[in-house]
Design a protein around this motif. Structure first.
Motif, short mmCIF file in Angstrom:
data_model
loop_
_atom_site.label_atom_id
_atom_site.label_comp_id
_atom_site.label_asym_id
_atom_site.label_seq_id
_atom_site.Cartn_x
_atom_site.Cartn_y
_atom_site.Cartn_z
N SER A 271 -6.48 -0.78 -5.65
CA SER A 271 -7.81 -0.48 -5.12
C SER A 271 -7.68 0.66 -4.12
O SER A 271 -6.69 0.73 -3.38
N THR A 272 -8.66 1.55 -4.13
CA THR A 272 -8.64 2.71 -3.24
C THR A 272 -9.40 2.40 -1.96
O THR A 272 -10.58 2.07 -2.00
N ASP A 273 -8.70 2.47 -0.82
CA ASP A 273 -9.39 2.30 0.46
C ASP A 273 -10.10 3.59 0.82
O ASP A 273 -11.27 3.59 1.18
N ASN A 274 -9.39 4.71 0.74
CA ASN A 274 -10.03 6.02 0.87
C ASN A 274 -9.14 7.07 0.25
O ASN A 274 -7.91 6.91 0.17
N VAL A 275 -9.75 8.13 -0.25
CA VAL A 275 -8.99 9.25 -0.81
C VAL A 275 -8.55 10.15 0.34
O VAL A 275 -9.08 10.07 1.45
N PRO A 276 -7.56 11.02 0.11
CA PRO A 276 -7.19 11.99 1.16
C PRO A 276 -8.37 12.87 1.52
O PRO A 276 -9.12 13.32 0.65
N GLU B 169 0.84 -1.20 0.00
CA GLU B 169 0.00 0.00 0.00
C GLU B 169 0.87 1.24 0.00
O GLU B 169 2.04 1.20 0.42
N ILE B 170 0.31 2.35 -0.47
CA ILE B 170 0.95 3.66 -0.36
C ILE B 170 -0.07 4.62 0.23
O ILE B 170 -1.28 4.49 0.00
N ARG B 171 0.43 5.59 1.03
CA ARG B 171 -0.44 6.54 1.71
C ARG B 171 0.15 7.95 1.61
O ARG B 171 1.36 8.13 1.69
N SER B 172 -0.74 8.92 1.50
CA SER B 172 -0.32 10.31 1.54
C SER B 172 -1.54 11.21 1.65
O SER B 172 -2.65 10.81 1.28
N VAL B 173 -1.32 12.43 2.14
CA VAL B 173 -2.38 13.44 2.11
C VAL B 173 -2.36 14.19 0.78
O VAL B 173 -3.22 15.03 0.53
N ASP B 174 -1.37 13.89 -0.08
CA ASP B 174 -1.19 14.56 -1.37
C ASP B 174 -1.82 13.71 -2.47
O ASP B 174 -1.27 12.69 -2.90
N THR B 175 -2.97 14.13 -2.96
CA THR B 175 -3.71 13.37 -3.98
C THR B 175 -2.90 13.22 -5.26
O THR B 175 -2.88 12.13 -5.86
N ALA B 176 -2.24 14.28 -5.69
CA ALA B 176 -1.48 14.23 -6.94
C ALA B 176 -0.33 13.23 -6.84
O ALA B 176 -0.07 12.46 -7.78
#
Length: 426
Positions: A330-335, A294-301
């Motif tokens: 698969s997207t768990d949730n967007v920022p 998985e990858i995570r960030s508050v930066d959508t771009a």
């Protein structure tokens, strides 16, 4: 006359007792604190929470999505409600504070309101959300996701690694799966605002010496499932240059995921959590591998670009080893940004109480992500020792938890009397 926010001082001994009592309820066959969703220890913990809500004077029910909800009626029954809470499920071998602080802290706030004869204008809802943690069905925040109308009938057909349907797990837990997708609050119950108290689960507050974090945004999560198809061969006779080793290609992908996380801007991380190799015999070149990351960030771009870069690199590198690969995201949730209004209320409450605070992003997901679809949302963090979480070493000092509950109380009192913007933050 209603008491001032400063007078709502939580009782440390009562909070400490509740945390200790809840910590007793866990799976004795697992390490740390284990109350995974749909398990018997989790069922027992929810019954305990229900009894504590009743003791605190709340009107308690379990909704169609499986959330345990305690209601403290306000002076204006028709007014949009305030809502707070968190979750009491844990990951396997997890810690004793994640989620529990938000639920038990909200209960202590209710007791303080009662003991100081404070009647809010609005109903106050305290929620123990069903199944916030990640599970074998690849879907976190089951209860809040359902409230936001984001849990679908198709989701109930998801299967775990043993082939069990999510809908069947709901049924075995005593919940009607047919009613879960329709349990949303999008129109049935107007909400004024949501604020969640939680442990930070990271090191920033401790490093900066701040007892309170005011959350700016919650990271989006993109999950990766990569299937590598090589060729099984005899490990003793097939020359190295002639092999199509699926595990070598997967190992390169693990390193690519790490490099992407290390190069992330602002707040971004990347983790490979699982590799399953077949056939798994010590004398056979691996022919097939499943990789979960998985990858995570508050930066959508950045999240969007990183998924493309990783998919391209994984495919190209695998091809160099003669291995085919299927990459599925698969997207768990967007920022999700916190509401600027709630952020202002929380920070002003801390200032009024003379409590230092820091603006912080959340790398972990929370029920707040989905509640943001229903009303203005904000979160209050308290420090985690060493930034540790999701492990038995997870720890938050009692004095910090008490401070968090104090800020939560002042925030609720302020939100109760002020007008908030209608609509959602996402």
């Amino acid at each position: 006359m209603a008491s001032k926010p400063e007078s709502l001082t939580p009782q440390p001994s009562r909070l400490e007792h509740d945390l200790a009592e809840l910590a007793r309820i866990r799976n004795p066959e697992s390490g740390g604190w284990t109350r995974t969703v749909f398990s018997e220890p989790y069922r027992a913990s929810r019954e305990w929470i229900r009894s504590r809500m009743v003791d605190a004077g709340l009107e308690v029910h379990t909704d169609g999505a499986g959330n345990v909800i305690g209601v403290r009626p306000g002076r204006r029954p028709g007014a949009a409600s305030l809502i707070t809470g968190s979750h009491t499920d844990t990951v396997e071998s997890g810690g004793r504070f994640d989620g529990a602080v938000g639920v038990l802290g909200a209960l202590e706030l209710v007791r303080q309101l009662t003991e100081h004869d404070v009647v809010l204008e609005r109903d106050l809802l305290v929620v123990d959300f069903l199944g916030e943690e990640s599970n074998d069905f690849g879907l976190s925040c089951l209860g809040s996701r359902a409230l936001a109308g984001e849990l679908t009938s198709a989701d109930l057909d998801r299967r775990d690694h043993e082939g069990r349907r999510l809908g069947d797990r709901y049924a075995a837990f005593g919940l009607d799966p047919a009613g879960v997708p329709g349990a949303g609050w999008t129109s049935s119950r107007p909400l004024h605002g949501y604020v969640e108290l939680h442990v930070e689960q990271g090191p920033l507050l401790e490093e900066r010496g701040a007892p309170i974090g005011v959350v700016t945004a919650i990271a989006g999560i993109e999950r990766l499932l990569a299937r590598f198809d090589g060729r099984p061969d005899h490990a003793g006779t097939m020359p190295m240059g002639d092999r199509r080793d699926a595990l070598v290609a997967a190992a390169e992908a693990v390193l690519a995921v790490r490099r992407e996380g290390c190069g992330a801007p602002v707040h971004g991380v990347a983790t490979t959590s699982r590799l399953v190799s077949e056939p798994g015999s010590p004398n056979v070149v691996p022919g097939a591998v499943r990789m979960h990351a998985e990858i995570r960030s508050v930066d959508t771009a950045w999240l969007s670009a990183a998924t493309r870069r990783l998919a391209d690199e994984i495919r190209a590198t695998a091809a160099g080893y003669g291995v085919d690969v299927d990459v599925e995201w698969s997207t768990d949730n967007v920022p999700v940004p916190a509401s600027a209004e709630v952020h202002e209320v929380v920070s002003a409450a801390a200032d009024a109480l003379g409590i230092a605070w820091e603006p912080v992003p959340s790398g972990a997901t929370h029920d707040a992500v989905h509640m943001a679809r229903l009303c203005p949302m904000g979160m209050i963090f308290v420090p985690s020792r060493g930034g540790r979480s999701h492990c038995p070493d997870e720890w938050s000092e009692l004095e910090h938890i008490v401070t968090g509950v104090q800020v939560l109380g002042a925030t609720v009192l302020d939100m109760d009397r002020r007008e908030m913007s209608a609509g959602t933050t996402s």
